[in-house]
Design an enzyme around this catalytic site. Structure first.
Site, short mmCIF file in Angstrom:
data_model
loop_
_atom_site.label_atom_id
_atom_site.label_comp_id
_atom_site.label_asym_id
_atom_site.label_seq_id
_atom_site.Cartn_x
_atom_site.Cartn_y
_atom_site.Cartn_z
N ARG A 1 0.72 -1.42 0.10
CA ARG A 1 -0.10 0.06 -0.14
C ARG A 1 0.90 1.20 -0.09
NH1 ARG A 1 -2.90 3.97 2.53
NH2 ARG A 1 -5.05 4.22 2.02
N CYS A 2 1.82 1.51 0.80
CA CYS A 2 2.74 2.57 0.77
C CYS A 2 3.47 2.73 -0.33
CB CYS A 2 4.03 2.24 1.91
SG CYS A 2 3.58 2.47 3.63
#
Length: 407
Positions: A396-397
């Site tokens: 996600r990052c």
């Protein structure tokens, strides 16, 4: 649906912005990695191969992948865009008049791809071969940086995040990351994919000093149905939450923001390192931090266009369930015993990227958490993360969705 629109965390992912690190990792050393917000130096070839696999998994599942350096190079075809970026990064106050002129001339002489690589990856005195008669230059060593590398560009989620019909180009908390926003502002302002397109810029003043109002995309979850969840973490302040909330409400893009208080620690850098949505009603969470007594507020705008923040009574998960219009949330904890769970959280077990409802991408090393997810009915697509994971960011990052369906 609109091409530039993110309506949820778990709707079908259509288009995403990534950054494959190369030169910035080459410039990452034991003497500077802490200043550049990394915990260690990474193997460049291995990190690149792992990132390539991440891209491959996304494209195999129908996601269009855009790469930041390629997009910046295309942006710099516009002389106006190139001038706009260099005006904000090369000035007399930073370099002194003589050296600033030489650095500017050198950068303007580069090809557009090389300029993009240099601005994201860094430039040393020796690499440029500066020779001007400058006091500043005379005090520098050949290995000193004229332009600092930005290895954290790897985490494209933080610098800008799309929320419904607009984008927040975020005022970053740490000095090492502030130049990232310049690149993303240029991209969204000048690149043909975005120029003159119909989308909202929530924090629109490109030269504003937002002071204490910092916010990063890892703390922002687009729950869907007009709701947004934001963590107040090490990097995101209440002032930042209020600024973004006001913009969301005034533009009609959201009706409610739920704000969570988080520990101000490296292990909980952003909300998505401890709490991430995997399906409409299903979240992965780290129990040591996301407890029933986590402080929670609901922000709305009243008829006088004033923000109202009301503390939530009861558990924060009840407020999220109500916003999503589900009876209760299904919560999947970080896996293993207390020691295994702490290690896996540190290695981004909870930082998963949903590519459609109930299907997520995560690091293969977090075997206990993956087991818990699969037992909850989540389909897990794994990628290697032995090197990338040492940057303290997961799938996600490392991704900035630009187009994603509603729920």
């Amino acid at each position: 649906m609109k091409d530039l629109y993110v309506g949820s965390e778990v709707g079908k992912l259509r288009k995403v912005l990534l950054h494959r690190p190369q030169l910035s990792l080459k410039h990452l050393t034991p003497s500077n990695f802490e200043t550049l917000l990394f915990d260690d130096v990474l193997r460049i070839d291995q990190a690149g191969a792992e990132h390539d696999r991440f891209q491959q998994v996304l494209t195999e599942n129908g996601v269009e992948v855009l790469l930041l350096n390629d997009m910046l190079a295309e942006t710099f075809i516009s002389a106006e865009a190139k001038k706009w970026v260099l005006d904000r990064q090369i000035n007399h106050y930073r370099f002194g008049e003589t050296l600033a002129t030489e650095v500017r001339q050198y950068l303007e002489s580069l090809s557009n791809p090389d300029l993009a690589e240099c601005l994201t990856g860094g430039l040393t005195l020796a690499e440029m071969g500066a020779c001007s008669k400058s006091m500043t230059l005379g005090r520098l060593k050949p290995t000193d940086f004229l332009i600092e590398p930005i290895p954290n560009h790897l985490f494209t989620r933080d610098t800008s995040c799309w929320i419904y019909g607009g984008v927040s180009m975020n005022p970053m908390a740490k000095p090492a990351r502030k130049r990232e926003t310049v690149h993303l502002r240029a991209l969204y302002q000048f690149h043909p994919m975005f120029k003159n397109k119909d989308f909202i810029n929530y924090l629109s003043d490109c030269d504003c000093n937002y002071d204490n109002a910092t916010i990063e995309g890892g703390d922002v979850l687009v729950l869907g149905r007009g709701n947004v969840l934001i963590g107040m973490s090490e990097r995101t302040t209440p002032q930042g939450v209020e600024q973004l909330s006001r913009a969301l409400f005034k533009t009609g893009q959201a009706k409610k923001v739920i704000a969570l208080e988080l520990p101000k620690s490296r292990s909980c850098m952003h909300l998505d390192t401890v709490f991430t949505q995997m399906d409409l009603d299903c979240f992965t969470y780290y129990p040591e931090i996301m407890r029933n007594d986590t402080d929670c507020w609901e922000l709305t705008m009243n008829n006088q266009e004033q923000l109202e923040a009301n503390r939530v009574q009861g558990c924060f998960t009840d407020a999220i369930a109500k916003a999503l219009d589900v009876p209760e949330l299904r919560l999947v904890p970080t896996g293993g015993d207390i020691f295994e769970a702490e290690r896996e959280q540190w290695n981004d077990a909870n930082n998963v990227l949903a590519i459609e409802p109930g299907v997520v991408v995560t690091y293969e090393r977090n075997v206990n958490t993956i087991k818990n997810m699969e037992q909850a009915g989540i389909k897990v697509l794994t990628i290697p993360g032995e090197e990338l994971g040492r940057g303290r960011g997961g799938a996600r990052c490392m991704s900035c969705p630009i187009s994603r369906d509603d729920i």
